[in-house]
Design a protein around this motif. Structure first.
Motif, PDB file in Angstrom:
ATOM      1  N   ARG A 132      45.573  45.541  36.292  1.00 35.67           N
ATOM      2  CA  ARG A 132      44.282  44.870  36.274  1.00 35.67           C
ATOM      3  C   ARG A 132      44.491  43.406  35.913  1.00 35.67           C
ATOM      4  NH1 ARG A 132      41.528  48.010  31.102  1.00 35.67           N
ATOM      5  NH2 ARG A 132      42.805  47.050  29.437  1.00 35.67           N
ATOM      6  N   GLN A 133      43.541  42.609  36.359  1.00 33.14           N
ATOM      7  CA  GLN A 133      43.642  41.178  36.109  1.00 33.14           C
ATOM      8  C   GLN A 133      42.255  40.577  35.994  1.00 33.14           C
ATOM      9  OE1 GLN A 133      45.837  38.985  39.116  1.00 33.14           O
ATOM     10  NE2 GLN A 133      46.527  37.491  37.591  1.00 33.14           N
ATOM     11  N   VAL A 134      42.109  39.697  35.000  1.00 31.11           N
ATOM     12  CA  VAL A 134      40.900  38.891  34.870  1.00 31.11           C
ATOM     13  C   VAL A 134      41.293  37.450  35.123  1.00 31.11           C
ATOM     14  CG1 VAL A 134      39.808  40.496  33.299  1.00 31.11           C
ATOM     15  CG2 VAL A 134      41.191  38.652  32.370  1.00 31.11           C
ATOM     16  N   LYS A 145      44.208  35.070  33.360  1.00 30.28           N
ATOM     17  CA  LYS A 145      45.160  35.873  32.587  1.00 30.28           C
ATOM     18  C   LYS A 145      46.156  36.531  33.509  1.00 30.28           C
ATOM     19  CE  LYS A 145      42.309  36.877  28.547  1.00 30.28           C
ATOM     20  NZ  LYS A 145      41.836  37.941  27.624  1.00 30.28           N
ATOM     21  N   GLU A 183      35.799  45.408  27.731  1.00 28.89           N
ATOM     22  CA  GLU A 183      37.141  44.805  27.875  1.00 28.89           C
ATOM     23  C   GLU A 183      37.920  45.380  29.054  1.00 28.89           C
ATOM     24  OE1 GLU A 183      35.379  43.959  24.175  1.00 28.89           O
ATOM     25  OE2 GLU A 183      35.865  45.943  24.983  1.00 28.89           O
ATOM     26  N   THR A 195      36.707  45.430  32.000  1.00 30.56           N
ATOM     27  CA  THR A 195      36.247  44.689  33.161  1.00 30.56           C
ATOM     28  C   THR A 195      37.377  43.858  33.736  1.00 30.56           C
ATOM     29  OG1 THR A 195      33.959  44.587  32.376  1.00 30.56           O
ATOM     30  CG2 THR A 195      34.665  42.895  33.948  1.00 30.56           C
ATOM     31  N   ALA A 196      37.666  44.051  35.029  1.00 28.47           N
ATOM     32  CA  ALA A 196      38.772  43.362  35.688  1.00 28.47           C
ATOM     33  C   ALA A 196      38.816  43.761  37.150  1.00 28.47           C
ATOM     34  CB  ALA A 196      40.104  43.717  35.025  1.00 28.47           C
ATOM     35  N   GLN A 222      37.002  45.839  42.170  1.00 23.16           N
ATOM     36  CA  GLN A 222      36.424  45.289  40.956  1.00 23.16           C
ATOM     37  C   GLN A 222      35.789  46.380  40.103  1.00 23.16           C
ATOM     38  OE1 GLN A 222      36.450  42.071  39.762  1.00 23.16           O
ATOM     39  NE2 GLN A 222      35.372  42.809  37.936  1.00 23.16           N
ATOM     40  N   THR A 248      33.425  46.573  36.633  1.00 21.42           N
ATOM     41  CA  THR A 248      32.626  45.807  35.691  1.00 21.42           C
ATOM     42  C   THR A 248      31.953  46.765  34.723  1.00 21.42           C
ATOM     43  OG1 THR A 248      32.224  44.098  37.354  1.00 21.42           O
ATOM     44  CG2 THR A 248      30.775  44.133  35.427  1.00 21.42           C
TER      45      THR A 248
END
Length: 124
Positions: free
Chosen positions: A38-40, A43, A88, A90-91, A119, A121
């Motif tokens: 996962r990635q936001v 980051k 947290e 979410t990504a 995605q 959320t």
């Protein structure tokens, strides 16, 4: 040609569940090590869960006890069951395949093929 196609993302309230799926093609899926990442924005990509050809699994500490990774070799499908979701989580979630890796690893550098992402959320 390796293809990984994710599905199952969406929006959910905290405490809820989602199930991500990834259909793989173009390589010997049954013996491959597969992972979910996962990635936001802003980051680095984070390893969430991985499973190798012998079914051994590895999870990030942040998701242990909440997420479950599984492989269906008959359907070339990788699944991530996500329970007790928190904001947290979410990504953008990605499915990935590694070559020449015989033990489940969470480092992104091990993986050579990636899906387009789905995605997730989680709202509070």
């Amino acid at each position: 040609q390796v293809q990984l196609v994710e599905s199952g993302g969406g929006s959910v309230q905290a405490g809820g569940s989602l199930r991500l799926s990834c259909v793989a093609s173009g390589f010997t899926y049954s013996t491959a090590c597969m992972g979910w990442f996962r990635q936001v924005p802003g980051k680095p990509r984070e390893g969430v869960a991985a499973i190798d050809g012998d079914g051994r699994v590895r999870y990030a500490d942040s998701v242990k006890g909440r997420f479950t990774i599984s492989k269906d070799n008959a359907k070339n499908t990788l699944t991530l069951q996500m329970n007790s979701l928190v904001p947290e989580d979410t990504a953008m979630y990605y499915c990935a395949a590694a070559r020449g890796l015989d033990r489940a690893q969470l480092g992104a550098n091990w993986y050579t093929s990636w899906g387009q992402g789905t995605q997730v959320t989680v709202s509070s």
